[in-house]
Write a protein that holds these residues in place. Structure first.
Motif, PDB file in Angstrom:
ATOM      1  N   CYS A 208      61.079  17.444  61.436  1.00 11.42           N
ATOM      2  CA  CYS A 208      60.470  16.587  60.149  1.00 11.42           C
ATOM      3  C   CYS A 208      58.731  16.801  61.969  1.00 11.42           C
ATOM      4  O   CYS A 208      58.074  17.455  60.651  1.00 11.42           O
ATOM      5  CB  CYS A 208      60.500  15.242  61.565  1.00 11.42           C
ATOM      6  N   PRO A 209      58.860  16.732  63.009  1.00 11.07           N
ATOM      7  CA  PRO A 209      57.279  17.873  62.909  1.00 11.07           C
ATOM      8  C   PRO A 209      57.596  18.944  62.575  1.00 11.07           C
ATOM      9  O   PRO A 209      56.321  19.527  62.598  1.00 11.07           O
ATOM     10  CB  PRO A 209      57.787  17.471  64.330  1.00 11.07           C
ATOM     11  N   GLU A 210      58.802  19.637  62.764  1.00  2.00           N
ATOM     12  CA  GLU A 210      58.711  21.670  61.438  1.00  2.00           C
ATOM     13  C   GLU A 210      58.478  21.313  61.087  1.00  2.00           C
ATOM     14  O   GLU A 210      57.052  21.882  60.084  1.00  2.00           O
ATOM     15  CB  GLU A 210      60.057  22.238  62.273  1.00  2.00           C
ATOM     16  N   ALA A 211      58.355  20.592  59.899  1.00  2.00           N
ATOM     17  CA  ALA A 211      57.917  19.933  58.083  1.00  2.00           C
ATOM     18  C   ALA A 211      55.998  19.876  58.351  1.00  2.00           C
ATOM     19  O   ALA A 211      55.534  20.721  57.639  1.00  2.00           O
ATOM     20  CB  ALA A 211      58.471  19.279  57.841  1.00  2.00           C
ATOM     21  N   ILE A 212      55.910  19.197  59.019  1.00  2.00           N
ATOM     22  CA  ILE A 212      54.872  18.579  59.210  1.00  2.00           C
ATOM     23  C   ILE A 212      53.708  19.715  59.646  1.00  2.00           C
ATOM     24  O   ILE A 212      53.081  20.073  58.932  1.00  2.00           O
ATOM     25  CB  ILE A 212      54.234  17.427  60.404  1.00  2.00           C
ATOM     26  N   ARG A 213      54.459  20.676  60.557  1.00  3.68           N
ATOM     27  CA  ARG A 213      53.859  21.887  61.095  1.00  3.68           C
ATOM     28  C   ARG A 213      53.612  22.310  59.993  1.00  3.68           C
ATOM     29  O   ARG A 213      52.351  23.727  60.087  1.00  3.68           O
ATOM     30  CB  ARG A 213      54.623  22.474  62.045  1.00  3.68           C
ATOM     31  N   LEU A 214      54.488  23.120  59.198  1.00  5.66           N
ATOM     32  CA  LEU A 214      54.538  24.403  57.597  1.00  5.66           C
ATOM     33  C   LEU A 214      53.481  23.364  57.040  1.00  5.66           C
ATOM     34  O   LEU A 214      52.946  24.093  56.477  1.00  5.66           O
ATOM     35  CB  LEU A 214      55.727  24.181  56.937  1.00  5.66           C
ATOM     36  N   ALA A 215      53.621  22.098  56.629  1.00  6.20           N
ATOM     37  CA  ALA A 215      52.593  21.507  55.817  1.00  6.20           C
ATOM     38  C   ALA A 215      51.211  21.724  56.132  1.00  6.20           C
ATOM     39  O   ALA A 215      50.305  22.431  55.496  1.00  6.20           O
ATOM     40  CB  ALA A 215      53.259  19.834  55.672  1.00  6.20           C
TER      41      ALA A 215
END
Length: 404
Positions: A208-215
């Motif tokens: 979840c935090p990885e996806a937000i970082r990528l976004a």
């Protein structure tokens, strides 16, 4: 010293494998070499870490070990001599003037991996599935679940995608600025699915935090793309509720049962501000509309005070842009809050989603509300049989018992 068991190594695999695979693909330019080497490195970790303890930097240890394994494989196969000498220099930490650092608009290895996998020569489904497998560390079974297909079917698709990359000699390079918009749709889908994989499984919450970082990285890279902003807003608003979705015993809480005082107001305010900017642009897209729906939910002080007619209107727009059965299912749920469960059930029963657990869970809830308890119990049982996680299965079985 923290306990290092199979579960701990698995957790680190979720967090680090995507970074390691991305780094090795950039170095070696071969998916299979990179993927196999990272798998071998984690096999070594399973043998050595329980006795010797975690290294100071587990991710760095995995990448270094995997790089050495890849070099050994290339040496054994006696191929790519020039590549081998360059890779060996990298493994030893020496400078190699013959292999300068790649420069371009994407400076993040994992984001670079997403863009390179999302090459137009591959189908959109192959792009998304392959990147989920490589970046998110998801198993083939988990990727198949994201696409609502059988595991053998997805395994064949992944193999075909890898073969096509090799046969077409698709380069692993950073897209030029003018190429980025054309790669955007599958990239956004990948980031969204990576977040959902973390949302639905406690073992994968690091996604979840990885996806937000990528976004966030995408939003910086492409500030004028409204759908990038929409995706970031959607993830922030969804993330604001994540801690309130689970009880202390691990069981699920529906939206109407959640303690809204636990919602992260800072994330809500950031997400809603992005939604307002998107609305001013008046270029609606799938992620912007989903973000707007979540913003309406975040506005409501209680479930009962939710502006359901506005949510139905947003789903009407979304269904026009994305006429999928899953969107229609979610629209039907909102219809049920405005016009009652009978109206919703009539819409749900028209959908072809028999292998989707949420379809049966929705039917079960609507049947229960209509007093058709025996049918509701059967629908709960079918939903539980298809549910992807223990928490969801337990929740649905409990619903089935309550409906009896």
């Amino acid at each position: 010293m923290p306990v290092v068991d199979e579960a701990a190594v698995g957790r680190i695999f979720r967090e680090e494998s995507g970074r390691s695979v991305a780094a090795l693909i950039r170095v070696f330019g071969d998916i299979d070499v990179a993927e196999d080497a990272v798998q071998e490195a984690f096999a070594v970790a399973l043998r050595t870490w329980p006795g010797g303890g975690l290294p100071p930097n587990p991710g760095g240890w995995i990448t270094t070990t995997a790089r050495r394994r890849a070099i050994d494989r290339l040496r054994r196969e006696a191929r790519e001599r020039e590549l081998l000498s360059k890779a060996a220099a990298l493994a030893l930490g020496t400078d190699d003037p013959g292999m300068p650092d790649e420069v371009g608009p994407v400076q993040d290895d994992r984001l670079r991996l997403i863009f390179t996998c999302c090459h137009p020569a591959l189908s959109t489904e192959a792009q998304v599935a392959l990147t989920l497998r490589l970046l998110g560390g998801l198993s083939t079974k988990e990727v198949a679940r994201s696409f609502l297909v059988a595991e053998p079917t997805m395994a064949q698709r992944l193999v075909r995608a890898k073969h096509k990359i090799k046969a077409a000699r698709i380069p692993y390079r950073v897209p030029e600025d003018h190429e980025l918009p054309g790669r955007l749709r599958p990239v956004l889908a990948v980031v969204y699915l990576v977040y959902n994989a973390g949302l639905t499984s406690p073992a994968e919450q690091g996604l979840c935090p990885e996806a937000i970082r990528l976004a966030r990285t995408l939003a910086t890279l492409m500030p004028d793309e409204p759908e990038v902003a929409g995706l970031l807003a959607l993830l922030l608003l969804t993330e604001s509720r994540r801690p309130s979705r689970i009880r202390s015993d691990g069981s699920l809480l529906l939206l109407g049962e959640q303690d809204r005082s636990r919602w992260d107001r800072a994330l809500i305010e950031e997400g809603q501000a992005i939604v307002r900017r998107c609305l001013r642009r008046n270029e609606p897209g799938v992620y912007q509309l989903q973000a707007a729906i979540n913003a309406v939910h975040a506005d409501a002080a209680t479930f009962e005070r939710t502006d359901w007619p506005q949510i139905v209107a947003l789903y009407d727009q979304l269904l026009t842009l994305a006429p999928t059965p899953v969107v229609a299912l979610n629209r039907a749920i909102a219809i049920g809050e405005v016009h009652g469960p009978a109206a919703a059930l009539a819409l749900v029963d028209e959908l072809d989603l028999d292998t989707y657990h949420a379809f049966h869970a929705t039917r079960a809830d609507l049947l229960r509300r209509l007093g058709r308890n025996s049918e509701a119990t059967a629908a709960y049982e079918r939903a539980a049989a298809l549910a992807p996680t223990d928490a969801e299965r337990d929740f649905l079985r409990l619903g089935g018992r309550d409906a009896r």
